[in-house]
Design a protein around this motif. Sequence first.
Motif, PDB file in Angstrom:
ATOM      1  N   SER A 232      84.967  32.821  57.094  1.00 12.99           N
ATOM      2  CA  SER A 232      85.459  33.418  56.108  1.00 12.99           C
ATOM      3  C   SER A 232      86.453  34.209  55.971  1.00 12.99           C
ATOM      4  CB  SER A 232      83.983  34.417  55.504  1.00 12.99           C
ATOM      5  OG  SER A 232      84.203  34.838  54.496  1.00 12.99           O
ATOM      6  N   ALA A 233      86.706  35.163  57.179  1.00 12.32           N
ATOM      7  CA  ALA A 233      87.619  36.013  57.072  1.00 12.32           C
ATOM      8  C   ALA A 233      88.937  35.288  57.443  1.00 12.32           C
ATOM      9  CB  ALA A 233      87.625  37.022  58.318  1.00 12.32           C
ATOM     10  N   ARG A 234      88.973  34.131  58.035  1.00 16.20           N
ATOM     11  CA  ARG A 234      90.494  33.224  58.335  1.00 16.20           C
ATOM     12  C   ARG A 234      90.567  32.609  57.132  1.00 16.20           C
ATOM     13  NH1 ARG A 234      91.582  29.719  63.704  1.00 16.20           N
ATOM     14  NH2 ARG A 234      93.784  29.153  63.116  1.00 16.20           N
ATOM     15  N   TYR A 235      89.858  32.141  56.516  1.00 16.77           N
ATOM     16  CA  TYR A 235      90.380  30.960  55.426  1.00 16.77           C
ATOM     17  C   TYR A 235      89.819  31.477  53.935  1.00 16.77           C
ATOM     18  CZ  TYR A 235      90.601  27.841  59.477  1.00 16.77           C
ATOM     19  OH  TYR A 235      90.901  27.322  60.735  1.00 16.77           O
ATOM     20  N   GLY A 236      89.051  32.514  53.952  1.00 13.30           N
ATOM     21  CA  GLY A 236      88.841  33.120  52.622  1.00 13.30           C
ATOM     22  C   GLY A 236      87.704  32.269  51.692  1.00 13.30           C
ATOM     23  N   PRO A 237      87.478  33.171  50.682  1.00  8.15           N
ATOM     24  CA  PRO A 237      86.298  32.515  49.781  1.00  8.15           C
ATOM     25  C   PRO A 237      86.592  31.266  49.046  1.00  8.15           C
ATOM     26  CG  PRO A 237      87.375  34.309  48.642  1.00  8.15           C
ATOM     27  CD  PRO A 237      87.925  34.325  50.187  1.00  8.15           C
ATOM     28  N   VAL A 238      87.921  30.954  49.000  1.00 11.56           N
ATOM     29  CA  VAL A 238      88.023  29.625  48.203  1.00 11.56           C
ATOM     30  C   VAL A 238      87.824  28.434  49.088  1.00 11.56           C
ATOM     31  CG1 VAL A 238      90.061  28.213  47.205  1.00 11.56           C
ATOM     32  CG2 VAL A 238      90.165  30.514  46.936  1.00 11.56           C
ATOM     33  N   ALA A 239      88.297  28.532  50.527  1.00 11.56           N
ATOM     34  CA  ALA A 239      87.815  27.381  51.271  1.00 11.56           C
ATOM     35  C   ALA A 239      86.302  27.383  51.652  1.00 11.56           C
ATOM     36  CB  ALA A 239      88.503  27.766  52.869  1.00 11.56           C
ATOM     37  N   MET A 240      85.694  28.425  51.484  1.00 12.22           N
ATOM     38  CA  MET A 240      84.378  28.402  51.685  1.00 12.22           C
ATOM     39  C   MET A 240      83.672  27.554  50.672  1.00 12.22           C
ATOM     40  SD  MET A 240      83.188  29.777  54.541  1.00 12.22           S
ATOM     41  CE  MET A 240      81.642  30.428  54.202  1.00 12.22           C
ATOM     42  N   ARG A 241      84.094  27.882  49.073  1.00 11.34           N
ATOM     43  CA  ARG A 241      83.560  27.333  48.060  1.00 11.34           C
ATOM     44  C   ARG A 241      83.758  25.749  48.093  1.00 11.34           C
ATOM     45  NH1 ARG A 241      85.087  32.083  45.472  1.00 11.34           N
ATOM     46  NH2 ARG A 241      87.142  30.971  44.831  1.00 11.34           N
ATOM     47  N   GLU A 242      84.989  25.306  48.678  1.00 16.75           N
ATOM     48  CA  GLU A 242      85.274  24.077  48.746  1.00 16.75           C
ATOM     49  C   GLU A 242      84.416  23.183  49.815  1.00 16.75           C
ATOM     50  OE1 GLU A 242      89.271  23.563  49.864  1.00 16.75           O
ATOM     51  OE2 GLU A 242      90.194  24.492  48.283  1.00 16.75           O
ATOM     52  N   LEU A 243      84.229  24.082  50.989  1.00 20.78           N
ATOM     53  CA  LEU A 243      82.972  23.562  51.965  1.00 20.78           C
ATOM     54  C   LEU A 243      81.633  23.267  51.124  1.00 20.78           C
ATOM     55  CD1 LEU A 243      81.960  22.851  54.642  1.00 20.78           C
ATOM     56  CD2 LEU A 243      81.562  25.122  55.002  1.00 20.78           C
ATOM     57  N   VAL A 244      81.298  24.341  50.388  1.00 21.63           N
ATOM     58  CA  VAL A 244      79.916  24.267  49.644  1.00 21.63           C
ATOM     59  C   VAL A 244      80.055  22.999  48.689  1.00 21.63           C
ATOM     60  CG1 VAL A 244      78.362  25.310  48.106  1.00 21.63           C
ATOM     61  CG2 VAL A 244      79.400  26.615  50.010  1.00 21.63           C
ATOM     62  N   ASP A 245      81.256  22.719  47.826  1.00 24.04           N
ATOM     63  CA  ASP A 245      81.335  21.948  46.911  1.00 24.04           C
ATOM     64  C   ASP A 245      81.233  20.483  47.529  1.00 24.04           C
ATOM     65  OD1 ASP A 245      81.547  23.643  44.903  1.00 24.04           O
ATOM     66  OD2 ASP A 245      83.500  23.727  44.648  1.00 24.04           O
ATOM     67  N   GLY A 246      81.750  20.430  48.837  1.00 25.25           N
ATOM     68  CA  GLY A 246      81.890  18.978  49.462  1.00 25.25           C
ATOM     69  C   GLY A 246      80.525  18.741  49.863  1.00 25.25           C
ATOM     70  N   VAL A 247      79.797  19.458  50.623  1.00 30.48           N
ATOM     71  CA  VAL A 247      78.502  19.195  51.044  1.00 30.48           C
ATOM     72  C   VAL A 247      77.679  18.847  49.678  1.00 30.48           C
ATOM     73  CG1 VAL A 247      76.609  19.953  52.255  1.00 30.48           C
ATOM     74  CG2 VAL A 247      78.912  20.526  53.059  1.00 30.48           C
ATOM     75  N   SER A 248      77.579  19.384  48.642  1.00 30.47           N
ATOM     76  CA  SER A 248      76.892  19.332  47.503  1.00 30.47           C
ATOM     77  C   SER A 248      77.225  17.868  47.017  1.00 30.47           C
ATOM     78  CB  SER A 248      77.066  20.200  46.452  1.00 30.47           C
ATOM     79  OG  SER A 248      78.482  20.461  46.033  1.00 30.47           O
ATOM     80  N   ARG A 249      78.426  17.295  46.850  1.00 29.76           N
ATOM     81  CA  ARG A 249      78.616  16.196  46.619  1.00 29.76           C
ATOM     82  C   ARG A 249      78.031  14.992  47.447  1.00 29.76           C
ATOM     83  NH1 ARG A 249      83.910  18.513  45.644  1.00 29.76           N
ATOM     84  NH2 ARG A 249      84.703  17.621  47.597  1.00 29.76           N
ATOM     85  N   GLY A 250      77.401  15.350  48.591  1.00 28.06           N
ATOM     86  CA  GLY A 250      76.852  14.459  49.375  1.00 28.06           C
ATOM     87  C   GLY A 250      77.704  14.075  50.690  1.00 28.06           C
ATOM     88  N   GLU A 251      78.992  14.791  51.115  1.00 29.81           N
ATOM     89  CA  GLU A 251      79.600  14.390  52.124  1.00 29.81           C
ATOM     90  C   GLU A 251      79.020  15.271  53.282  1.00 29.81           C
ATOM     91  OE1 GLU A 251      83.906  14.702  49.610  1.00 29.81           O
ATOM     92  OE2 GLU A 251      83.574  16.255  51.265  1.00 29.81           O
ATOM     93  N   PRO A 252      79.272  14.526  54.324  1.00 32.67           N
ATOM     94  CA  PRO A 252      78.744  15.220  55.710  1.00 32.67           C
ATOM     95  C   PRO A 252      79.448  16.502  56.064  1.00 32.67           C
ATOM     96  CG  PRO A 252      79.368  12.529  55.971  1.00 32.67           C
ATOM     97  CD  PRO A 252      80.066  13.046  54.709  1.00 32.67           C
ATOM     98  N   PHE A 253      78.755  17.299  56.743  1.00 26.88           N
ATOM     99  CA  PHE A 253      79.021  18.310  56.728  1.00 26.88           C
ATOM    100  C   PHE A 253      80.612  18.579  57.681  1.00 26.88           C
ATOM    101  CE2 PHE A 253      79.495  22.673  59.353  1.00 26.88           C
ATOM    102  CZ  PHE A 253      79.520  23.511  58.381  1.00 26.88           C
ATOM    103  N   GLU A 254      80.371  17.902  58.832  1.00 24.25           N
ATOM    104  CA  GLU A 254      81.896  17.718  59.490  1.00 24.25           C
ATOM    105  C   GLU A 254      83.156  17.309  58.296  1.00 24.25           C
ATOM    106  OE1 GLU A 254      79.190  16.614  60.246  1.00 24.25           O
ATOM    107  OE2 GLU A 254      78.685  17.921  62.249  1.00 24.25           O
ATOM    108  N   THR A 255      82.864  16.369  57.488  1.00 30.50           N
ATOM    109  CA  THR A 255      84.127  15.749  56.489  1.00 30.50           C
ATOM    110  C   THR A 255      84.417  16.885  55.681  1.00 30.50           C
ATOM    111  OG1 THR A 255      83.067  13.728  56.672  1.00 30.50           O
ATOM    112  CG2 THR A 255      84.710  14.036  55.077  1.00 30.50           C
ATOM    113  N   SER A 256      83.405  17.690  55.140  1.00 32.27           N
ATOM    114  CA  SER A 256      83.620  18.810  54.135  1.00 32.27           C
ATOM    115  C   SER A 256      84.438  19.785  54.769  1.00 32.27           C
ATOM    116  CB  SER A 256      82.718  19.371  53.383  1.00 32.27           C
ATOM    117  OG  SER A 256      81.645  18.257  52.910  1.00 32.27           O
ATOM    118  N   PHE A 257      83.898  20.070  56.111  1.00 34.74           N
ATOM    119  CA  PHE A 257      84.706  21.105  56.791  1.00 34.74           C
ATOM    120  C   PHE A 257      86.137  20.848  57.235  1.00 34.74           C
ATOM    121  CE2 PHE A 257      85.792  23.358  60.769  1.00 34.74           C
ATOM    122  CZ  PHE A 257      84.783  24.679  60.517  1.00 34.74           C
ATOM    123  N   GLY A 258      86.352  19.626  57.287  1.00 30.63           N
ATOM    124  CA  GLY A 258      87.807  19.286  57.752  1.00 30.63           C
ATOM    125  C   GLY A 258      88.556  19.503  56.413  1.00 30.63           C
ATOM    126  N   LYS A 259      88.148  19.107  55.397  1.00 27.73           N
ATOM    127  CA  LYS A 259      88.791  19.105  54.121  1.00 27.73           C
ATOM    128  C   LYS A 259      89.143  20.487  53.601  1.00 27.73           C
ATOM    129  CE  LYS A 259      87.222  14.546  52.181  1.00 27.73           C
ATOM    130  NZ  LYS A 259      86.680  13.942  51.024  1.00 27.73           N
TER     131      LYS A 259
END
Length: 409
Positions: A232-259
């Motif tokens: 959270s401190a390194r990438y900020g809230p925008v990246a955290m929301r992108e991670l949540v959105d990616g997992v909510s779309r059904g992507e694997p966690f590692e894939t959403s993490f990389g994006k």
Amino acid sequence: MRHLLVLLLLLLAMPKAWAQHLGEGSSLHPHGHEALVDDVVLVPHARPPLVVGEVTTRRFRILHTEKAAGAAKVLATQIESVRDSFGRILGRDWTGVTEVRLGVGREEFEALALPGGRPPGWAVALAYPSHQIILLEAQSLNAPDGQQTLRHELAHVALGQLARGWPRWFQEGVAQNVTGERFSLTHYSALFRAVTQERVFHFEDLSSAWPDLPADVEIAYAQSAAFVAHLSARYGPVAMRELVDGVSRGEPFETSFGKAFHTSLDVEETSWREGLAARYGWLPLTTSSALLWLTASVLCVAAYVRRRRQKAVRLAEMAAQEAADEAALRLMLVAQQQAPEAGSAPPGTTPLSQEVYWQGAPSEPEHPEVAPHAESSSGEFTVAPEHDSEPVDMDGDGSKARVPKPTLH
């Protein structure tokens, strides 16, 4: 501040044997009262028979037993604002109505659980994120960490409703960060032990399973919170929301993490682990100004203890002297009481019961030759005429004159 630093020093200076003892059988860890059941096979059954009432709010339904009626009313006034804070932290709110079940005591708490999802014996709170249900022991809400426990379980429900397939370490890390639990000496102590003893887990091993030993559970919670805080401190809230959105779309966690973070989980974890020694090892203690305060505090405590010991020794000496004086006084009183009974004093001694007078001056004769006298205003001596003294021939001619007797003044 100094007392806090002393406590930190005591926590950090724990010997390795003590840490091993924790790992062998201690049940103390920061989340020993919370549990998570994320099993989609569980099917909620009809309302439990113990439930006698329901309190509803805009986004919650609180089911309670007869004993927990008062706690349900109080919780209804607080829980909506708690959920609003989650919407601000995670960037969005989850849909639907969340059910909270309240019971008083262990028996009611277990009776409100879902079939097949019985809470562990050490838990007073349980979350079923897939079913949007939270189980709480009502009395735990009055504990010092009661609100923290509620927010922790709500964090599990929020993640469970926003997406599926979260690793266990990420769920626990997010829950501790949104509730502020990561800012604790317990977490720092656990990470210190993990770094100095080389017991930091790989997040791959914490994805679905969780350690069994209490000391390992402490480390797992602490490193999960620290890693999520790092992201959270390194990438900020925008990246955290992108991670949540990616997992909510059904992507694997590692894939959403990389994006979201433009790196892989393995690379980011390796980078994070390399910096642990600088943040949680011995180096921060030896290079920070806090060490000076720690040393000064220890010296102050040692001086205080030494002063107290000296004072105790002095008081003991004074008490012994007072006891000796009292004993001598009692012996003297006994001697005075025994002297008259003896009848006579030993040779060369004077009985204490007899009065002693000064014998230096001669006593007056029984019939004094000269009457009492007085001194006149002119300074001459006069003799009272009451008694005549024997005539004295002063010149040898047969004449006699009275001579006054001198008196010393």
